[in-house]
Design an enzyme around this catalytic site. Structure first.
Site, PDB file in Angstrom:
ATOM      1  N   ARG A   1     -91.764 -13.071 -39.039  1.00  0.00           N
ATOM      2  CA  ARG A   1     -90.633 -12.672 -38.202  1.00  0.00           C
ATOM      3  C   ARG A   1     -90.976 -13.076 -36.776  1.00  0.00           C
ATOM      4  O   ARG A   1     -92.161 -13.028 -36.373  1.00  0.00           O
ATOM      5  CB  ARG A   1     -90.413 -11.156 -38.252  1.00  0.00           C
ATOM      6  CG  ARG A   1     -89.810 -10.627 -39.530  1.00  0.00           C
ATOM      7  CD  ARG A   1     -88.335 -11.047 -39.681  1.00  0.00           C
ATOM      8  NE  ARG A   1     -87.697 -10.433 -40.844  1.00  0.00           N
ATOM      9  CZ  ARG A   1     -87.641 -10.988 -42.064  1.00  0.00           C
ATOM     10  NH1 ARG A   1     -88.190 -12.167 -42.276  1.00  0.00           N
ATOM     11  NH2 ARG A   1     -87.025 -10.355 -43.053  1.00  0.00           N
TER      12      ARG A   1
ATOM     13  N   GLU B   1     -82.551 -14.717 -33.017  1.00  0.00           N
ATOM     14  CA  GLU B   1     -81.977 -15.633 -34.011  1.00  0.00           C
ATOM     15  C   GLU B   1     -80.470 -15.450 -34.079  1.00  0.00           C
ATOM     16  O   GLU B   1     -80.017 -14.297 -34.056  1.00  0.00           O
ATOM     17  CB  GLU B   1     -82.599 -15.384 -35.382  1.00  0.00           C
ATOM     18  CG  GLU B   1     -84.087 -15.708 -35.399  1.00  0.00           C
ATOM     19  CD  GLU B   1     -84.733 -15.554 -36.775  1.00  0.00           C
ATOM     20  OE1 GLU B   1     -84.014 -15.262 -37.751  1.00  0.00           O
ATOM     21  OE2 GLU B   1     -85.948 -15.715 -36.864  1.00  0.00           O
TER      22      GLU B   1
ATOM     23  N   HIS C   1     -84.859 -20.272 -40.003  1.00  0.00           N
ATOM     24  CA  HIS C   1     -85.150 -19.156 -40.914  1.00  0.00           C
ATOM     25  C   HIS C   1     -84.680 -19.463 -42.350  1.00  0.00           C
ATOM     26  O   HIS C   1     -83.806 -18.785 -42.882  1.00  0.00           O
ATOM     27  CB  HIS C   1     -84.497 -17.866 -40.386  1.00  0.00           C
ATOM     28  CG  HIS C   1     -85.152 -16.626 -40.947  1.00  0.00           C
ATOM     29  ND1 HIS C   1     -85.218 -15.452 -40.247  1.00  0.00           N
ATOM     30  CD2 HIS C   1     -85.753 -16.372 -42.144  1.00  0.00           C
ATOM     31  CE1 HIS C   1     -85.830 -14.530 -40.976  1.00  0.00           C
ATOM     32  NE2 HIS C   1     -86.163 -15.073 -42.134  1.00  0.00           N
TER      33      HIS C   1
HETATM   34  C1  DGY Z   1     -86.901 -12.315 -46.183  1.00  0.00           C
HETATM   35  O1  DGY Z   1     -86.574 -12.214 -47.376  1.00  0.00           O
HETATM   36  O2  DGY Z   1     -87.378 -11.392 -45.549  1.00  0.00           O
HETATM   37  C2  DGY Z   1     -86.690 -13.639 -45.552  1.00  0.00           C
HETATM   38  O3  DGY Z   1     -87.063 -13.688 -44.236  1.00  0.00           O
HETATM   39  C3  DGY Z   1     -85.269 -14.104 -45.753  1.00  0.00           C
HETATM   40  O4  DGY Z   1     -85.231 -14.612 -47.017  1.00  0.00           O
END
Ligand code: DGY
Length: 319
Positions: free
Chosen positions: A238, A267, A286
């Site tokens: 993240r 984002e 992402h």
């Molecule tokens: C998640 O699943 O946490 C990813 O970042 C998005 O698929």
């Protein structure tokens, strides 16, 4: 008896909606951008279940409005968009979508690692800009991948899947995690290391930790300063785990060699984010788990969790 109501915050396939319609009345936000917050707050008022994306913030304000809510099924493995304590207080079950996205996300992490180390996107831009005038000994020379050292911060299921790939590339694998992963150590030869040692020894540093209060801004000036000048930093976790200004400085001051980023503090990443202007940054929107098959499985798992809870049964993947 009145059917329960499910609100789905993005357009999903007919197959997934049919799974939900078998047990409930379903309403979807069908635009391809996040539902405005105010509208979401209105929609959850009647909902017994919501199927959410990581773009929706599930917090005290929303839960107070959602008087009938029994489950929040997040279509992601990460759940930093959800206030778990508030959900617990309101008696709302939270589920995520682990396992089904492990291999696809590991593929993307490795693809980003290779693209960054071998300057793939930069080379593609070079060619398209008409700059390719001749073969040249050091033209777009990158860093080796095969036989180098990979440091994985956050050795969960995805980290272990990346380690399996790295083993095939003859890499030495070191990892940092709160707990030892003996299975991964046996299978891939991965060795546990303290964070500092990992940063100092790795040619590729791959960040895969979930975003928590403990991991927020985990990578800052000090941590980038410990890395090798030839090292490549990859973030598939993240954006909140990285101090982006410190990363920018480390790249510009050549304290590290390059960065591959699938996630950002904000984002969609604003186009004036200075990281995007650096030639040695590979930036992706992402897309860690974004394969057709995996996203389909994630949506089905989220729907299955809702169906089970609405029937009074245990969900498959409660957090
Ligand atoms: C998640 O699943 O946490 C990813 O970042 C998005 O698929």
């Amino acid at each position: 008896m009145k059917k329960p109501q499910v609100f789905v915050t993005r357009k999903l396939t007919d197959e997934v909606i049919a799974m939900l319609e078998a047990v409930a009345t379903v309403e979807q936000w069908t635009e391809d951008y996040p539902i405005p917050r105010e509208l979401l707050l209105t929609k959850v008022e009647q909902a017994d279940a919501v199927l959410t994306m990581l773009t929706e913030r599930i917090d005290e304000e929303l839960l107070t409005r959602a008087k009938h809510l029994r489950i929040v099924a997040n279509m992601a493995v990460g759940y930093d968009n959800i206030d778990l304590a508030a959900c617990k207080k309101h008696g709302v079950i939270v589920t995520n979508t682990p396992d089904v996205l492990t291999e696809a996300t590991a593929d993307l992490a490795f693809a980003l690692l290779m693209a960054t180390g071998r300057r793939v996107t930069e080379a593609n831009r070079f060619l398209l800009n008409g700059e390719w005038t001749s073969w040249s000994p050091m033209l777009l020379a990158g860093q080796n991948v095969f036989g180098t050292t990979l440091g994985i911060i956050g050795m969960g299921r995805i980290g272990e899947a990346v380690a399996r790939r790295a083993k095939g590339f003859g890499m030495r694998i070191i990892y940092h995690n709160r707990s030892r992963r003996h299975g991964a150590e046996e299978e891939t030869g991965a060795e546990w290391a303290g964070l500092e040692a990992l940063l100092q020894e790795s040619d590729y540093v791959l960040l895969l930790t979930p975003l928590t209060e403990e991991t927020r801004l985990l990578m800052g000036e000090k941590q980038f300063g410990l890395m090798k000048e030839t090292a490549v930093f990859i973030n598939v976790s993240r954006g909140g785990t990285v101090d982006e200004a410190a990363l920018y400085n480390a790249l510009v001051e050549k304290k590290i060699w390059a960065a591959g980023l699938d996630v950002f503090q904000v984002e969609p990443v604003p186009l004036d984010n200075p990281l995007l202007r650096l030639p040695n940054v590979v930036a992706l929107p992402h897309i860690g788990s974004a394969t057709i098959q995996t996203r389909t499985e994630m949506a089905k798992l989220a729907a299955a969790n809702i169906a089970l809870v609405l029937k009074g049964e245990e969900p498959l993947t409660a957090i």
